[in-house]
Design a protein around this motif. Structure first.
Motif, mmCIF file in Angstrom:
data_model
loop_
_atom_site.group_PDB
_atom_site.id
_atom_site.type_symbol
_atom_site.label_atom_id
_atom_site.label_comp_id
_atom_site.label_asym_id
_atom_site.label_seq_id
_atom_site.Cartn_x
_atom_site.Cartn_y
_atom_site.Cartn_z
ATOM 1 N N UNK A 71 0.721 -1.242 -0.078
ATOM 2 C CA UNK A 71 0.005 0.026 -0.074
ATOM 3 C C UNK A 71 1.060 1.056 -0.053
ATOM 4 N N UNK A 72 1.842 1.354 0.813
ATOM 5 C CA UNK A 72 2.951 2.600 0.800
ATOM 6 C C UNK A 72 3.582 2.661 -0.496
ATOM 7 N N UNK A 73 3.790 1.512 -1.253
ATOM 8 C CA UNK A 73 4.627 1.693 -2.323
ATOM 9 C C UNK A 73 3.639 2.263 -3.372
ATOM 10 N N UNK A 74 2.609 1.928 -3.658
ATOM 11 C CA UNK A 74 1.616 2.011 -4.527
ATOM 12 C C UNK A 74 1.277 3.629 -4.453
ATOM 13 N N UNK A 75 0.950 3.691 -3.176
ATOM 14 C CA UNK A 75 0.292 5.243 -2.816
ATOM 15 C C UNK A 75 1.337 6.158 -2.933
ATOM 16 N N UNK A 76 2.641 6.028 -2.609
ATOM 17 C CA UNK A 76 3.680 7.216 -3.087
ATOM 18 C C UNK A 76 3.964 7.241 -4.350
ATOM 19 N N UNK A 77 3.827 6.364 -5.196
ATOM 20 C CA UNK A 77 4.140 6.561 -6.485
ATOM 21 C C UNK A 77 2.832 7.306 -7.141
ATOM 22 N N UNK A 78 1.806 6.909 -6.711
ATOM 23 C CA UNK A 78 0.694 7.351 -7.402
ATOM 24 C C UNK A 78 0.495 8.936 -6.972
ATOM 25 N N UNK A 79 0.929 9.280 -5.885
ATOM 26 C CA UNK A 79 0.732 10.583 -5.488
ATOM 27 C C UNK A 79 1.871 11.529 -6.232
ATOM 28 N N UNK A 80 3.316 10.906 -6.473
ATOM 29 C CA UNK A 80 4.238 11.594 -7.062
ATOM 30 C C UNK A 80 3.870 11.669 -8.550
ATOM 31 N N UNK A 81 3.225 10.656 -9.251
ATOM 32 C CA UNK A 81 2.818 10.747 -10.638
ATOM 33 C C UNK A 81 1.604 11.624 -10.993
ATOM 34 N N UNK A 82 0.808 11.871 -9.948
ATOM 35 C CA UNK A 82 -0.487 12.568 -10.097
ATOM 36 C C UNK A 82 -0.402 14.125 -9.859
ATOM 37 N N UNK A 83 0.970 14.443 -9.662
ATOM 38 C CA UNK A 83 1.168 15.920 -9.454
ATOM 39 C C UNK A 83 0.346 16.572 -8.158
ATOM 40 N N UNK A 84 -0.371 17.798 -8.464
ATOM 41 C CA UNK A 84 -1.174 18.181 -7.571
ATOM 42 C C UNK A 84 -2.409 17.503 -7.122
ATOM 43 N N UNK A 85 -3.059 16.829 -8.235
ATOM 44 C CA UNK A 85 -4.232 16.244 -8.308
ATOM 45 C C UNK A 85 -4.463 15.306 -7.366
ATOM 46 N N UNK A 86 -3.511 14.481 -6.724
ATOM 47 C CA UNK A 86 -3.948 13.570 -5.747
ATOM 48 C C UNK A 86 -2.805 13.870 -4.553
ATOM 49 N N UNK A 87 -2.971 14.051 -3.504
ATOM 50 C CA UNK A 87 -2.097 14.456 -2.370
ATOM 51 C C UNK A 87 -2.291 13.288 -1.238
ATOM 52 N N UNK A 88 -2.980 12.187 -1.300
ATOM 53 C CA UNK A 88 -3.047 11.193 -0.323
ATOM 54 C C UNK A 88 -3.986 10.112 -0.601
#
Length: 96
Positions: A71-88
């Motif tokens: 969960x940590x790995x997937x979430x951290x990459x998603x937040x990084x790739x989404x820019x400002x659109x996804x923060x958490x």
């Protein structure tokens, strides 16, 4: 199997599936199309589903420790790739 799910609001869920899967495909098994993706890690797997302005993440792993790491790995990459659109990413326990 232990499982968690998250629903993330985003304008372009298909774009995020594409970015995540392209990133991870160099290290793990990753398959995807415009509406769905699958990431297979050594500790578990994550299914990604694009719907109208929503990306659903469904992760499962054999142990709670592996599931938390996944969960940590997937979430951290998603937040990084989404820019400002996804923060958490907020995970909820689900049935596998």
């Amino acid at each position: 199997m232990h499982a968690i799910t998250a629903h993330v609001t985003t304008e372009q869920p298909s774009r995020l599936i594409n970015r995540l899967c392209k990133h991870f495909r160099h290290k793990i098994e990753a398959t995807w199309d415009e509406h769905e993706g699958r990431l297979v890690f050594s500790i578990g797997e994550c299914r990604l589903v694009a719907r109208d302005q929503q990306l659903t993440l469904e992760c499962q792993a054999p142990t709670t420790g592996e599931l938390e790491e996944l969960g940590r790995v997937v979430a951290s990459h998603l937040v990084r790739f989404a820019g400002d659109e996804v923060t958490d990413v907020y995970w909820q326990a689900s049935s596998a």
